[in-house]
Design an enzyme around this catalytic site. Structure first.
Site, PDB file in Angstrom:
ATOM      1  N   SER A  54       6.923   7.547  89.767  1.00 41.84           N
ATOM      2  CA  SER A  54       5.718   7.470  90.593  1.00 41.84           C
ATOM      3  C   SER A  54       4.684   8.524  90.223  1.00 41.84           C
ATOM      4  O   SER A  54       3.483   8.281  90.336  1.00 41.84           O
ATOM      5  CB  SER A  54       6.093   7.605  92.073  1.00 41.84           C
ATOM      6  OG  SER A  54       6.863   6.498  92.479  1.00 41.84           O
TER       7      SER A  54
ATOM      8  N   GLU B 212       3.681   9.434  87.459  1.00 36.77           N
ATOM      9  CA  GLU B 212       2.871   8.995  86.321  1.00 36.77           C
ATOM     10  C   GLU B 212       1.842   7.920  86.687  1.00 36.77           C
ATOM     11  O   GLU B 212       1.001   7.556  85.862  1.00 36.77           O
ATOM     12  CB  GLU B 212       3.769   8.487  85.195  1.00 36.77           C
ATOM     13  CG  GLU B 212       4.584   9.556  84.505  1.00 36.77           C
ATOM     14  CD  GLU B 212       5.749  10.102  85.323  1.00 36.77           C
ATOM     15  OE1 GLU B 212       5.998  11.322  85.247  1.00 36.77           O
ATOM     16  OE2 GLU B 212       6.397   9.316  86.055  1.00 36.77           O
TER      17      GLU B 212
ATOM     18  N   GLY C  91      17.276  16.579  99.052  1.00 37.65           N
ATOM     19  CA  GLY C  91      17.553  17.855  99.688  1.00 37.65           C
ATOM     20  C   GLY C  91      16.658  18.990  99.238  1.00 37.65           C
ATOM     21  O   GLY C  91      16.903  20.144  99.596  1.00 37.65           O
ATOM     22  N   THR C  92      15.622  18.695  98.447  1.00 35.67           N
ATOM     23  CA  THR C  92      14.719  19.734  97.954  1.00 35.67           C
ATOM     24  C   THR C  92      13.273  19.357  98.289  1.00 35.67           C
ATOM     25  O   THR C  92      13.004  18.226  98.695  1.00 35.67           O
ATOM     26  CB  THR C  92      14.845  19.885  96.420  1.00 35.67           C
ATOM     27  OG1 THR C  92      14.317  18.708  95.796  1.00 35.67           O
ATOM     28  CG2 THR C  92      16.301  20.085  95.999  1.00 35.67           C
TER      29      THR C  92
ATOM     30  N   HIS D 102      11.031  18.527  96.381  1.00 28.54           N
ATOM     31  CA  HIS D 102      10.521  17.604  95.365  1.00 28.54           C
ATOM     32  C   HIS D 102       9.827  16.399  95.999  1.00 28.54           C
ATOM     33  O   HIS D 102       8.774  15.953  95.534  1.00 28.54           O
ATOM     34  CB  HIS D 102      11.684  17.156  94.470  1.00 28.54           C
ATOM     35  CG  HIS D 102      11.296  16.241  93.367  1.00 28.54           C
ATOM     36  ND1 HIS D 102      11.477  14.882  93.435  1.00 28.54           N
ATOM     37  CD2 HIS D 102      10.741  16.497  92.167  1.00 28.54           C
ATOM     38  CE1 HIS D 102      11.038  14.333  92.320  1.00 28.54           C
ATOM     39  NE2 HIS D 102      10.590  15.284  91.526  1.00 28.54           N
TER      40      HIS D 102
END
EC number: 2.5.1.78
Length: 161
Positions: free
Chosen positions: A58, A60, A86-87, A89
């Site tokens: 996504s 890109e 869990g991050t 990101h």
């Protein structure tokens, strides 16, 4: 459910529009549903030869959308999936994609249909992918929104009488 209250858009006389669909490759089953819904919507609108491009993820989508916007497309549809992990990101990618695609639209005047699912779970994404048993079809909706906006832009671009 987020699909409640969605408008019913009536789009006509758009078969000659040049439309590109850009689809990420992460989460293959969800993406297959989104792409199928997008292509079905285009066919229903009489747009039978869209450009379909695949990108790795996504993140890109905005850069490819920007290049296509400069190549004479009337509308672009961006399809992707970002699922919370869990991050942080998820937040970075979701925000980057959303802002990037919005910037393409504002900078170029070419509507970009937002078909990027940002979900907490894969089950939520599957429920929005337009698959059998899904409650929503976000690929179809993204095409309808982009093409309807392109048709509106065509109308306001015509000389006033």
């Amino acid at each position: 459910m987020s699909g409640k209250g969605a408008p019913e858009l009536s789009v006509r006389n758009c078969g000659d529009l040049r439309v590109a669909v850009i689809a990420a490759q992460w989460h293959e089953k969800v993406m297959d549903g989104l792409v199928d819904g997008a292509l079905r919507a285009l066919h229903e609108l009489g747009i039978d030869e869209p450009t379909l491009l695949r990108v790795p993820g996504s993140f890109e989508l905005p850069v490819v959308a920007k290049v296509l916007a400069g190549r004479g497309y009337d509308a672009i549809v961006a399809l992707g999936v970002v699922i919370r992990g869990g991050t942080p990101h998820f937040e970075y990618v979701s925000q980057g994609v959303t802002l990037g695609l919005t910037q393409v639209t504002v900078d170029t005047g070419v509507p970009v249909g937002f078909g990027v699912l940002t979900c907490d779970t894969e089950e939520q994404a599957l429920d929005r992918a337009g698959l059998e048993g899904s409650n929503e079809d976000k690929g179809h909706e993204a095409v309808t929104a982009a093409v309807a906006t392109a048709a509106t832009l065509r109308t306001v671009s015509e000389p006033w009488r």
